[in-house]
Design a protein around this motif. Structure first.
Motif, PDB file in Angstrom:
ATOM      1  N   GLY A  60       0.804  -1.214   0.000  1.00 21.33           N
ATOM      2  CA  GLY A  60       0.000   0.000   0.000  1.00 21.33           C
ATOM      3  C   GLY A  60       0.832   1.257   0.000  1.00 21.33           C
ATOM      4  O   GLY A  60       0.438   2.271  -0.578  1.00 21.33           O
ATOM      5  N   VAL A  61       1.993   1.231   0.665  1.00 19.13           N
ATOM      6  CA  VAL A  61       2.898   2.375   0.714  1.00 19.13           C
ATOM      7  C   VAL A  61       4.221   1.971   0.075  1.00 19.13           C
ATOM      8  O   VAL A  61       4.727   0.875   0.339  1.00 19.13           O
ATOM      9  CB  VAL A  61       3.145   2.840   2.165  1.00 19.13           C
ATOM     10  N   SER A  62       4.786   2.840  -0.748  1.00 21.85           N
ATOM     11  CA  SER A  62       6.122   2.621  -1.290  1.00 21.85           C
ATOM     12  C   SER A  62       7.110   3.401  -0.437  1.00 21.85           C
ATOM     13  O   SER A  62       7.268   4.618  -0.633  1.00 21.85           O
ATOM     14  CB  SER A  62       6.217   3.065  -2.745  1.00 21.85           C
ATOM     15  N   PRO A  63       7.792   2.753   0.506  1.00 23.02           N
ATOM     16  CA  PRO A  63       8.734   3.497   1.345  1.00 23.02           C
ATOM     17  C   PRO A  63       9.911   4.049   0.546  1.00 23.02           C
ATOM     18  O   PRO A  63      10.486   5.073   0.934  1.00 23.02           O
ATOM     19  CB  PRO A  63       9.188   2.449   2.367  1.00 23.02           C
ATOM     20  N   VAL A  64      10.268   3.401  -0.554  1.00 25.36           N
ATOM     21  CA  VAL A  64      11.351   3.908  -1.396  1.00 25.36           C
ATOM     22  C   VAL A  64      10.963   5.256  -1.989  1.00 25.36           C
ATOM     23  O   VAL A  64      11.756   6.218  -1.981  1.00 25.36           O
ATOM     24  CB  VAL A  64      11.691   2.899  -2.509  1.00 25.36           C
TER      25      VAL A  64
END
Length: 461
Positions: free
Chosen positions: A324-328
């Motif tokens: 759900g979230v792209s930390p990159v």
């Protein structure tokens, strides 16, 4: 009115908070924590959570997945620097009997060992490590998917082998070695193999409904060196500062530059252009900015550590949901926000304390054929060779103590720069890996291979 250099401006802090708030809300993450590092220390922490009264902070542990690989790589580089191994050594020399012994230590660090991406079934991230007690259980009957050294192919079992290598040469469990040699010297007391309170729980968020499912948190056993660790934004901020500056108690700045140097470009068209892998570190291009670090994921968690060394800005992003979230992407944006809004203030120029007369004799303009270059001597004692046109090969060179120099980067990395002198001691030309550089284009009287037409420069009749 001035702002201390170690503080961020209010507008920058708000922009950082806005970015993580958007990521947490749009990514439907139970919680997201982040930190920004500048000047060797954390200058901002932020958190967003959907659970009232339980806001995570810089001391809350999250699982960091494959960022663990960077810690393992640091241990291997320490072994190299102590002379216990060479990166060109085949694994078999130090860890025999694995059926993957042809791969070199460097191959394993850079994911060019040809090994499979994952261990054999069952899915190792969601099952106990006790199901894979031996290295043979991690590698399976056919450990190789590609010829050794031929292509980049990300491999979790490869880092399991590196962890076993550390254990063999240190005579102690991987986590014990990591704690003694890296975590304790760097004051990373909230980084551990098992979760320690306070820590976040891992969640799966339903793709089509706003409901949650708890994810398992397995002990990965033999696979631990590839992804076991739990950590905090506080600890990873200190680790990011170390990866840029070095710490002689753990690993030198020179060895860390080696880790940050591309060792394995990806295979096209398998991955997006602009990605490469060093020795335990990922390298990505974000516009004109080079970002170094590592991403990580395990069921219930995603994470990223992002470093822009040229800007002296790093970011850590930890999230407790499976997707759900792209930390990159978030990490790259946090770096960009700070670097663009508050660009690095350079150190004041200072002259050298002393200058080597022999080095001073070399500075100035040189020609490689008809291409102009400038050779400059820096206060650090290095010389840099750069094309005058702005396009072409360039490198810095370190002195060898005998009047010769060795290239440090680019095409000329490791190549010798030798001033060739005449009988009277004056410099005739520079020999750079057999290329001849003269003071004038094809200088008359200089020793140019192939000779110079005695009629000299002329027009067309």
């Amino acid at each position: 009115m001035t702002t201390p250099q170690d503080e961020l401006l209010p507008g920058t802090r708000r922009a950082l908070l806005h970015r993580i708030a958007v990521a947490q809300a749009e990514g439907r993450a139970p919680s997201l924590v982040a930190a920004v590092v500048r000047g060797g220390r954390a200058v901002w922490h932020g958190a967003r959570t959907s659970v009232a009264g339980h806001a995570p902070d810089e001391n809350t542990q999250y699982r960091i997945g494959s960022i663990t690989k960077t810690f393992t790589a640091v241990l291997v580089l320490r072994l190299r620097d102590e002379g216990l191994l060479d990166l060109g050594d085949p694994l078999e020399k130090h860890l025999p009997g694995t059926d993957a012994g042809e791969a070199t230590i460097a191959d394993l660090l850079a994911h060019t060992g040809g090994l499979a991406a994952e261990s054999p079934a069952p899915w190792w991230e969601r099952t106990p490590g006790s199901l894979r007690p031996e290295l043979s259980d991690v590698l399976g009957e056919q450990p190789l998917r590609h010829p050794v050294g031929r292509r980049f192919h990300y491999s979790n079992p490869g880092y399991t082998l590196l962890g076993a290598l550390v254990e063999r040469l240190r005579g102690a469990p991987w986590e014990d070695v990591l704690r003694r040699e890296v975590l304790e010297p760097l004051d990373l007391h909230r980084t551990s193999g098992q979760p320690q309170a306070p820590h976040a729980g891992g969640w799966a968020v339903h793709p089509w409904a706003d409901v949650l499912l708890p994810e398992p948190a397995e002990d990965l056993g033999r696979m631990a060196p590839a992804g076991q660790l739990w950590s905090t934004t506080g600890d990873l901020a200190r680790f990011a500062a170390f990866l840029v500056q070095g710490d002689e108690r753990v690993l030198s700045a020179g060895s860390l530059r080696e880790m940050r140097t591309p060792a394995a470009p990806p295979q096209e068209p398998d991955v997006v252009a602009g990605y490469a892998y060093g020795l335990g570190l990922e390298l990505r291009r974000s516009g004109e900015r080079l970002l170094v670090g590592h991403s990580g994921s395990l069921p219930g968690f995603v994470a990223s550590l992002t470093i822009a060394a040229e800007d002296d800005v790093s970011a850590v992003v930890l999230v407790n949901c499976t997707s759900g979230v792209s930390p990159v992407a978030v990490g790259a944006d946090l770096v960009r926000i700070v670097a663009d809004a508050e660009p690095r203030i350079p150190e004041p120029w200072r002259p050298a304390r002393e200058a080597d007369p022999a080095a001073l004799e070399l500075v100035g303009q040189w020609y490689w054929g008809t291409s102009g270059f400038g050779l400059r001597l820096g206060a650090d004692g290095l010389v840099s060779l750069e094309p005058l046109s702005g396009n072409g090969r360039r490198s810095r060179f370190r002195p060898n103590g005998d009047g010769t120099w060795t290239g440090l980067e680019g095409y000329y990395a490791g190549e010798p720069l030798v001033p060739v002198r005449r009988a009277d001691g004056s410099v005739d030309h520079l020999d750079l890996g057999s290329f001849v550089f003269t003071r004038q284009p094809y200088e008359e009287g200089a020793s140019v291979p192939g000779g110079v037409d005695p009629r000299g420069w002329r027009g067309i009749a």
